[in-house]
Design a protein around this motif. Structure first.
Motif, short mmCIF file in Angstrom:
data_model
loop_
_atom_site.label_atom_id
_atom_site.label_comp_id
_atom_site.label_asym_id
_atom_site.label_seq_id
_atom_site.Cartn_x
_atom_site.Cartn_y
_atom_site.Cartn_z
N ALA A 1 -22.12 -17.30 -5.84
CA ALA A 1 -20.97 -18.14 -5.74
C ALA A 1 -19.69 -17.54 -4.81
O ALA A 1 -19.09 -18.15 -4.12
CB ALA A 1 -20.42 -18.36 -7.14
N ARG A 2 -19.49 -16.27 -4.85
CA ARG A 2 -18.48 -15.66 -4.19
C ARG A 2 -18.84 -15.70 -2.60
O ARG A 2 -18.24 -16.10 -1.53
CB ARG A 2 -18.38 -14.12 -4.42
CG ARG A 2 -17.93 -13.79 -5.91
CD ARG A 2 -18.06 -12.17 -6.20
NE ARG A 2 -17.43 -11.77 -7.35
CZ ARG A 2 -17.46 -10.85 -7.89
NH1 ARG A 2 -17.59 -9.44 -6.79
NH2 ARG A 2 -16.95 -10.52 -9.08
N GLU A 3 -20.36 -15.56 -2.13
CA GLU A 3 -20.61 -15.44 -0.86
C GLU A 3 -20.63 -17.31 -0.51
O GLU A 3 -20.11 -17.31 1.01
CB GLU A 3 -22.25 -15.24 -0.71
CG GLU A 3 -22.48 -13.89 -1.07
CD GLU A 3 -23.90 -13.32 -1.07
OE1 GLU A 3 -24.72 -14.23 -0.48
OE2 GLU A 3 -24.25 -12.32 -1.43
N HIS A 4 -20.75 -18.04 -1.27
CA HIS A 4 -20.38 -19.51 -1.06
C HIS A 4 -19.15 -19.75 -0.83
O HIS A 4 -18.67 -20.44 0.35
CB HIS A 4 -21.12 -20.18 -2.04
CG HIS A 4 -21.39 -21.62 -1.48
ND1 HIS A 4 -20.36 -22.79 -1.53
CD2 HIS A 4 -22.44 -22.31 -1.27
CE1 HIS A 4 -21.02 -24.03 -1.16
NE2 HIS A 4 -22.23 -23.55 -1.09
N MET A 5 -18.24 -19.01 -1.34
CA MET A 5 -16.65 -19.33 -1.16
C MET A 5 -16.38 -19.01 0.12
O MET A 5 -15.58 -19.38 0.93
CB MET A 5 -15.92 -18.72 -2.26
CG MET A 5 -16.13 -19.34 -3.69
SD MET A 5 -15.71 -18.35 -5.09
CE MET A 5 -13.63 -18.63 -4.83
N GLU A 6 -16.88 -17.31 0.49
CA GLU A 6 -16.56 -16.86 1.79
C GLU A 6 -17.11 -17.71 2.74
O GLU A 6 -16.47 -17.67 4.00
CB GLU A 6 -17.05 -15.35 1.77
CG GLU A 6 -16.51 -14.52 0.61
CD GLU A 6 -17.22 -13.23 0.63
OE1 GLU A 6 -18.42 -13.22 1.31
OE2 GLU A 6 -16.98 -12.45 -0.35
N ARG A 7 -18.57 -18.03 2.82
CA ARG A 7 -19.10 -18.86 3.86
C ARG A 7 -18.47 -20.28 4.13
O ARG A 7 -18.39 -20.68 5.32
CB ARG A 7 -20.71 -18.88 3.59
CG ARG A 7 -21.46 -19.54 4.69
CD ARG A 7 -22.95 -19.47 4.36
NE ARG A 7 -23.45 -18.06 3.78
CZ ARG A 7 -24.68 -17.85 3.24
NH1 ARG A 7 -25.42 -18.92 3.35
NH2 ARG A 7 -24.88 -16.74 3.02
N HIS A 8 -18.22 -21.03 3.06
CA HIS A 8 -17.82 -22.55 3.16
C HIS A 8 -16.67 -22.79 2.73
O HIS A 8 -16.13 -23.96 2.90
CB HIS A 8 -18.99 -23.30 2.33
CG HIS A 8 -20.39 -23.09 2.86
ND1 HIS A 8 -20.90 -23.58 4.05
CD2 HIS A 8 -21.33 -22.39 2.18
CE1 HIS A 8 -21.95 -23.25 3.88
NE2 HIS A 8 -22.59 -22.36 2.94
#
Length: 282
Positions: free
Chosen positions: A156-163
């Motif tokens: 989820a953290r990566e998704h927040m950073e990416r999108h």
């Protein structure tokens, strides 16, 4: 050959150690309900794939004894989060392949209180998902939080950073799921929460709070899967629901190549499964 679900049954899902029952009790309750719903006797069942994760080998046989001692083959299925769907897929394949006309897919779980795993590196050295946690550790390190929440939280953290996804958007998913539970008498919890309440709950692994994580739970479910000719012979056309498509995939090189938790928790598998379903359903 087509496969149809003609009966389903389940128990109420309970907080572990709060109800005096064994896994075979819950399996009997769910299995009896499914058979009664279908109007089918256990003596008509030809095979039984049984899913579970936290019981001993051949617990499926012990559970099925409560439904009848007919000698039919029982298959023990242990596939983590995909366990129930794997048992159902096996039942469908038995029917679609022409091996059987009536199969009972059964699943149960009897768990302990508390989170799964401890969050320390030593827990993962011989784990079947050690490679997944290795991907996570390389990018995010390990924290002393429940490992499953940790790897999905890091995705989820990566998704927040990416999108640019926000914590409130993620919390809205949890709020929606809790809202659905209010209409399900079999759910372990039946409380509705607002997005703000989800966000304010105790953090398990940022950005996931307690109200975004699945609890441990005891319960069982079952489905009677039959062939088209079984439907016709037993007058079940009015209640038969066709299984139009299912798909199952396992990790490929793409799951690990990027070093991303998003891929390690299943994005490549989801894409492949979607492709299979599309091709199967036309």
């Amino acid at each position: 050959m087509k496969a149809y679900v003609v009966g389903v049954g389940m128990t109420k899902f309970e907080k572990p150690e709060t109800r005096d029952w064994q896994y075979w009790d819950m399996a009997k309750e769910a299995g009896d309900k499914a058979l009664a719903d279908a109007g089918v006797g256990y003596e008509q069942v030809e095979q039984v794939p049984v899913g579970y994760c936290f019981q001993a080998s051949t617990a499926g046989q012990r559970a099925a004894y409560e439904l009848g001692l007919t000698g039919v083959p029982v298959y023990n299925v242990n596939n983590n989060c995909a366990t129930g769907s794997t048992a159902l897929m096996m039942a469908r394949q038995f029917v679609e392949g022409g091996l059987n006309d009536c199969v009972l897919a059964l699943g149960f779980e009897k768990m302990a209180r508390g989170s799964l795993g401890g969050g320390g590196e030593g827990d993962f050295k011989t784990s079947p998902v050690a490679r997944h946690y290795g991907i996570m550790a390389e990018r995010h390190g390990f924290e002393m939080t429940p490992p499953t929440a940790q790897i999905f939280g890091n995705a989820a953290r990566e998704h927040m950073e990416r999108h640019g996804t926000t914590e409130a958007q993620l919390a809205a998913v949890g709020a929606k799921n809790h809202r659905h539970s209010t209409n399900n008498p079999y759910a372990q919890f039946q409380d509705a929460y607002t997005v703000d309440e989800v966000l304010a709950a105790r953090t398990i692994h940022r950005p996931l709070t307690k109200l975004q994580c699945s609890p441990t739970s005891d319960g069982a479910a079952a489905a009677v899967v039959v062939s088209e000719r079984f439907v016709e012979r037993h007058g079940l056309a009015g209640r038969a629901v066709e299984i139009a498509a299912q798909a199952m995939t396992t990790d490929t090189a793409e799951s690990f190549a990027s070093g991303s938790c998003i891929d390690a928790v299943g994005q490549p598998m989801s894409r492949e499964a979607a492709r299979q379903v599309y091709e199967t359903s036309g």
